[in-house]
Design an enzyme around this catalytic site. Structure first.
Site, PDB file in Angstrom:
ATOM      1  N   LYS A 221       0.280   3.923  -7.823  1.00 20.57           N
ATOM      2  CA  LYS A 221       0.166   2.512  -8.223  1.00 20.57           C
ATOM      3  C   LYS A 221      -1.158   2.224  -8.938  1.00 20.57           C
ATOM      4  O   LYS A 221      -2.134   2.973  -8.810  1.00 20.57           O
ATOM      5  CB  LYS A 221       0.324   1.599  -6.996  1.00 20.57           C
ATOM      6  N   ARG A 255       6.074   6.142   1.551  1.00 18.34           N
ATOM      7  CA  ARG A 255       7.083   6.064   0.482  1.00 18.34           C
ATOM      8  C   ARG A 255       6.434   6.596  -0.796  1.00 18.34           C
ATOM      9  O   ARG A 255       5.472   6.015  -1.297  1.00 18.34           O
ATOM     10  CB  ARG A 255       7.545   4.622   0.311  1.00 18.34           C
TER      11      ARG A 255
END
Length: 272
Positions: A221, A255
């Site tokens: 991210k 995740r």
């Protein structure tokens, strides 16, 4: 700390890894990467062999500013692939990444074992009732705003306090509907600045007070690559560092796009 997936109790006191399968053309890192069934099967087999306990299948891109798509298009993207995966890998535990109760319902009927809702029940008023009806584990994520506007100007007075309140209220609603298995996700990057994200990562262990498992999704991210002046493609090392911090602060599920490295991080932290 266990969750019931299709009658199998998955013990989350030993952290598990969830591999990401994006069936979207525009996801921030791997959008459009898997173009046909063969490529999808190869990728899923790789993630399972590398040690993924769950495979998270998503047909709606939730990156900041992502294009909104219809329910029908989302269903078209995910249902046939879930059917394919269940046929090919009989023991697979699929998580359906959706905020729509109809998509969640059809995915579970097709063979999905968990529901992963980025909106934490806020974008579809029927979602909690659907989870109660299906009796599957529910991943409750926090997001400020919608994928289309969440990063325009996120603001909090006390982010940890506000998120704990949000989770407390939503968990109470789910428990009153007799939903047994709830997992929370603070939603890194979903209506948060980089500073907000790092405050959450630093204080992640405070969320253990809610007495439910915690899922962390920081894989590649912008909170990782922007401060380093690199790209998502170059952010694997940064992802491993952040995953390690999350594990040390009590995360139960990672995740990730890169399963092998996440499984290794789990093994090293467990060795402590």
């Amino acid at each position: 700390m266990t969750i019931n997936c299709k009658g199998n109790l998955v013990d989350l006191s030993s952290p598990k890894v969830m591999g990401i399968l994006n069936l979207t053309p525009d996801s921030f890192y791997d959008g459009g990467k898997y173009k046909n069934e063969k490529e999808i099967l190869v990728q899923v087999e790789k993630m399972l062999e590398e040690g993924a306990t769950f495979i998270d299948v998503g047909g709606y891109s939730s990156r900041p500013g992502a294009q909104h798509i219809s329910e029908e298009e989302e269903l078209n993207r995910v249902v046939s692939i879930i059917s394919l995966l269940v046929k090919e890998f009989s023991e697979i535990l699929i998580s359906i990444d959706t905020f729509r109760s109809k998509v969640a319902g059809e995915a579970v009927q097709t063979g999905a074992a968990l529901i992963n809702d980025i909106s934490g029940g806020k974008m579809d008023e029927n979602m909690f009732a659907k989870v109660a009806e299906l009796q599957v584990p529910y991943i409750l994520m926090h997001m400020q705003g919608t994928p289309q506007n969440m990063q325009s100007n996120p603001s909090y007075t006390d982010i940890v306090q506000e998120l704990i309140l949000f989770f407390s209220e939503q968990i109470f609603k789910l428990r009153s509907l007799m939903v047994n298995d709830v997992v929370i996700d603070v939603g890194f990057g979903f209506g948060k600045t980089i500073a907000h994200n790092y405050e959450l990562l630093k204080k992640l262990e405070l969320f253990s007070s809610l007495e439910v498992p915690v899922l962390t999704g920081v894989s590649r991210k912008s909170m990782l690559y922007k401060p380093l002046g690199i790209t998502a493609n170059e952010a694997l090392n940064a992802t491993t560092v952040a995953n390690t911090i999350a594990l040390l602060n009590g995360t139960n599920i990672l995740r990730v796009h890169d399963v092998k490295q996440a499984v290794e991080a789990v093994q090293i932290v467990k060795s402590l």
